[in-house]
Design a protein around this motif. Structure first.
Motif, PDB file in Angstrom:
ATOM      1  N   LYS A   1       0.407   4.217  -2.597  1.00 12.49           N
ATOM      2  CA  LYS A   1       0.106   5.771  -2.234  1.00 12.49           C
ATOM      3  C   LYS A   1       1.290   6.599  -2.963  1.00 12.49           C
ATOM      4  O   LYS A   1       0.698   7.733  -3.287  1.00 12.49           O
ATOM      5  CB  LYS A   1       0.117   5.641  -0.591  1.00 12.49           C
ATOM      6  N   GLU A   2       2.416   6.162  -2.845  1.00 11.76           N
ATOM      7  CA  GLU A   2       3.264   7.164  -3.566  1.00 11.76           C
ATOM      8  C   GLU A   2       2.740   7.164  -5.213  1.00 11.76           C
ATOM      9  O   GLU A   2       2.773   8.232  -5.765  1.00 11.76           O
ATOM     10  CB  GLU A   2       4.831   6.540  -3.615  1.00 11.76           C
TER      11      GLU A   2
ATOM     12  N   GLN B   1      -0.280   9.564  -5.440  1.00  7.65           N
ATOM     13  CA  GLN B   1      -0.486  10.503  -4.521  1.00  7.65           C
ATOM     14  C   GLN B   1      -1.167  11.989  -5.153  1.00  7.65           C
ATOM     15  O   GLN B   1      -1.914  12.627  -4.356  1.00  7.65           O
ATOM     16  CB  GLN B   1       0.901  10.994  -3.992  1.00  7.65           C
TER      17      GLN B   1
ATOM     18  N   GLU C   1      -8.654   6.181  -3.461  1.00  4.88           N
ATOM     19  CA  GLU C   1      -8.499   6.260  -1.765  1.00  4.88           C
ATOM     20  C   GLU C   1      -7.672   4.779  -1.610  1.00  4.88           C
ATOM     21  O   GLU C   1      -8.345   3.662  -2.219  1.00  4.88           O
ATOM     22  CB  GLU C   1      -9.981   6.056  -1.369  1.00  4.88           C
ATOM     23  N   LEU C   2      -6.905   4.660  -0.867  1.00  7.62           N
ATOM     24  CA  LEU C   2      -6.202   3.337  -0.361  1.00  7.62           C
ATOM     25  C   LEU C   2      -6.122   3.184   0.927  1.00  7.62           C
ATOM     26  O   LEU C   2      -5.812   3.923   1.941  1.00  7.62           O
ATOM     27  CB  LEU C   2      -4.665   3.599  -1.104  1.00  7.62           C
TER      28      LEU C   2
ATOM     29  N   THR D   1      -5.082   0.196   4.182  1.00  7.40           N
ATOM     30  CA  THR D   1      -4.395  -0.858   4.754  1.00  7.40           C
ATOM     31  C   THR D   1      -5.630  -1.832   5.422  1.00  7.40           C
ATOM     32  O   THR D   1      -5.806  -1.215   6.376  1.00  7.40           O
ATOM     33  CB  THR D   1      -3.158  -0.691   5.295  1.00  7.40           C
TER      34      THR D   1
ATOM     35  N   ILE E   1       0.845  -1.231   0.101  1.00  6.13           N
ATOM     36  CA  ILE E   1      -0.082   0.082  -0.186  1.00  6.13           C
ATOM     37  C   ILE E   1       0.876   1.166   0.256  1.00  6.13           C
ATOM     38  O   ILE E   1       0.500   2.022  -0.728  1.00  6.13           O
ATOM     39  CB  ILE E   1      -1.131   0.060   1.307  1.00  6.13           C
ATOM     40  N   THR E   2       1.833   1.384   0.670  1.00  7.96           N
ATOM     41  CA  THR E   2       3.028   2.484   0.802  1.00  7.96           C
ATOM     42  C   THR E   2       3.222   2.697  -0.716  1.00  7.96           C
ATOM     43  O   THR E   2       3.348   3.866  -1.318  1.00  7.96           O
ATOM     44  CB  THR E   2       4.268   2.096   1.256  1.00  7.96           C
TER      45      THR E   2
END
Ligand SMILES: C[S@@+](CC[C@H](N)C(=O)[O-])C[C@H]1O[C@@H](n2cnc3c(N)ncnc32)[C@H](O)[C@@H]1O
Length: 223
Positions: free
Chosen positions: A82-83, A86, A92-93, A95, A78-79
């Motif tokens: 998200k990057e 962004q 919408e993300l 975890t 997910i990180t």
């Protein structure tokens, strides 16, 4: 609590290259996802097990304005997602697991790519499919990509997969990966997958894509 196949460390950082190598036709499949789901009036998509966001990438590139919710239990995947997104307000993300997502909110389409084969057919697969169907409006299309087949079909298609891999891969690594797919993942037959989907509240699925062991399925939430 069902077993969760978390993608962490090298599996997360090297993920995109890994799938492109090991799933012949993966990019073709992804590129056509928005077309497959385009007939929905509301463009409200649920991407289950979105990982680094390979599916999401295709939807943000279309001219149709999709609102996209991606969910995945792996913080490292997910990180990366998200990057990657962004700058997109329509993505919408989250975890976590799908069962933690509010059931009141209904989506008009969903995808589940390369996730179900990590779950055992001991109630876990059915639970996840029900978690998806309960969050969809009636008639919503649902696309899956999963390793599918009975034992003999998987064995034969693994031999085909070996022939479809890019040149220059390490033979020992190929043997290890093919062994792992054969012995450690939880593929089910086409018949069983169809039963599970129908029990979860979907129409009988159509197999519209195949690349060796990987099959693409299209179905809809029952009306
Ligand atoms: C092979 S990756 C697929 C990622 C993405 N769908 C794609 O095609 O690139 C499998 C993903 O499933 C996620 N996953 C594992 N267990 C899950 C579960 N119970 N529900 C949803 N996702 C799960 C993993 O964290 C991982 O990101």
């Amino acid at each position: 609590m069902s077993k969760i196949e978390l993608f962490e460390n090298e599996r997360a950082s090297g993920y995109n290259q890994f799938v492109e190598t090991w799933i012949p036709g993966y990019n073709f499949f992804l590129d056509h996802l928005p077309n497959l789901l385009s007939e929905t009036e509301q463009k409200d998509l649920l991407v289950v097990g979105c990982g680094t966001g390979n599916e999401i990438e295709r939807f943000v590139q279309t001219t149709e304005h999709w609102k996209i919710t991606g969910i995945d239990p792996s913080p490292q995947m997910i990180t990366q997602a998200k990057e990657r997104f962004q700058d997109f307000e329509n993505v919408e993300l989250m975890t976590g697991l799908l069962c933690d997502l509010d059931k009141e909110k209904k989506f008009s389409a969903a995808t589940l790519l390369l996730v179900l084969h990590f779950m055992e057919d001991n109630g876990d697969k059915l639970r996840l499919l029900k978690d998806v169907s309960e969050r969809l409006v009636s008639g919503a299309p649902f696309v899956m990509l999963d390793i599918t087949g009975d034992k003999s079909q998987i064995k034969q298609n693994l031999n085909v997969l070996r022939l479809l891999l890019p040149d220059g891969l390490d033979e020992e690594q190929i043997d290890n990966s093919l062994n792992r797919i054969e012995n450690e993942l939880y593929a089910v037959s086409e018949q069983r997958l169809s039963e599970l989907l129908q029990e979860a509240g979907f129409e009988p699925p159509l197999r519209f894509f195949q690349s060796a062991i990987y099959m693409g399925w299209l179905t809809r939430r029952n009306g």
